[in-house]
Design an enzyme around this catalytic site. Structure first.
Site: not given
Length: 384
Positions: A84, A333
């Site tokens: 991420c 996200h």
């Protein structure tokens, strides 16, 4: 070291982008960044693309597909992967490319198309970002990782309450409604956040970020080139840290050591202290992650993060505004794009371009991007 600036920003619409491919998402952000900088694509000397997963992309070289679609061959190009934190590590790589004098004008892309697979498949892919020997085979998913952090935090700091997590969701959803690029533009009350269905105890529905598609691009320039641009924003501090892949080896489950290490490096390089930061974006993949970030970044002492959100100190008019773009929680996200979008948000804040969510007089900004459950962390400091 030479100074490095961001001179162009492009952030595409985050959300469930049906009928739009990975490379088309990247083009949206790229076109906006080039127009924002006022340059022709032929002026770009090197390209870096952050993309976290081949499985989401359904291809083994997604970066190559993006490079071709943007019409940037045969310019030097490589892909960065750090879960991420892929986007922020791509930004760091752009900074390093300019520092090494390999290029003066660098394009950094971040892109992910997560909804090409089912929600169950996406959860499975993300689960394998954890330890594939001792965690994933036993059913541990990313909500599970952060549920452990939340449970440990709430039991360690007796004053912390589930309602403090809900308050983070309320704040970030509010600012998501003010961000036209955000995935979720819907207000959430504290009562709704407290009553949402349990995902992984004690985390509920509104504690969890969204599975999103999206892209972001920035144009980075060396100091000698940046002088020709009207509003360069300078990267004055970069930091990175790492931690054990397997959570069982971690020193703490109420903090990310990798984040504290990265923050210390970035503050030292920039010559500032946490109290000097005017606006920040932090990695709130789950609400507990934002509270922990307050402490890891030195915005408050250990165990005091709940007081910041209770007193609204992290709102636009508070002492240290955090995630006033909606954060990962509401903005979305798309994992490879997140870190680049964070940089773009801070640049826009320091240029005074964020409208109703603008932090008045912001001169110093910070981004904090976590890869996995803390295996990678990048912290960047920016100054107008």
């Amino acid at each position: 070291m030479h100074r490095v600036a961001i001179v162009g920003v492009g952030i595409g619409k985050f959300g469930i982008r049906k009928g739009v491919s990975l490379r088309e998402l990247a083009f949206e952000a790229f076109r906006e960044a080039v127009e924002d900088a006022g340059i022709g694509k032929d002026e770009i000397q090197a390209v870096i693309t952050g993309c976290a997963s081949d499985e989401f992309a359904l291809a083994n070289q997604p970066g190559a597909a993006v490079q071709e679609y943007l019409g940037l061959n045969p310019k030097p190009h490589f892909r960065v992967e750090a879960a991420c934190a892929s986007g922020s590590m791509a930004v760091r790589s752009g900074w390093m490319t300019i520092q090494s004098a390999l290029a003066d004008l660098v394009l950094v892309n971040g892109v992910e198309k997560m909804t090409e697979v089912s929600t169950a498949k996406a959860t499975d892919i993300m689960g394998r970002f954890g330890d594939s020997t001792w965690e994933y085979p036993f059913g541990l998913s990313f909500p599970g990782y952060y549920a452990m952090l939340a449970a440990n935090y709430l039991s360690t700091y007796q004053d912390a309450q589930r309602s403090d997590l809900a308050k983070v969701a309320v704040k970030n959803h509010y600012y998501g409604t003010l961000n036209p690029k955000a995935h979720m533009q819907k207000l959430v009350t504290e009562e709704q956040a407290l009553k949402g269905f349990v995902v992984a105890y004690p985390l509920r529905l509104h504690d969890c970020s969204l599975i999103s598609d999206g892209a972001a691009s920035i144009i980075m320039a060396s100091e000698k080139v940046a002088k020709r641009f009207d509003k360069p924003v300078w990267m004055t501090g970069v930091g990175a840290g790492s931690d054990y892949h397997y959570l069982g080896r971690r020193k703490s489950l109420t903090s990310l050591e990798s984040a504290t290490v990265a923050a210390e490096q970035a503050y030292r390089m920039a010559g500032i202290r946490p109290r000097d930061v005017d606006v920040a974006v932090v990695h709130d993949c789950f609400t507990i992650a934002e509270l922990i970030a307050y402490e890891d970044l030195g915005f408050c002492r250990r165990g005091e993060a709940p007081m910041l959100i209770r007193d609204k100190e992290t709102y636009v008019d508070g002492r240290i505004p955090v995630n006033v773009d909606g954060g990962l929680k509401a903005k979305g996200h798309p994992v490879g794009a997140t870190g680049v979008a964070m940089t773009g948000e801070i640049v826009k804040q320091l240029r005074g371009e964020c409208g109703d969510r603008q932090v008045k007089g912001a001169k110093i900004g910070l981004s904090h991007n976590v890869g996995g459950s803390g295996q990678f962390v990048a912290v960047h400091v920016y100054e107008a």
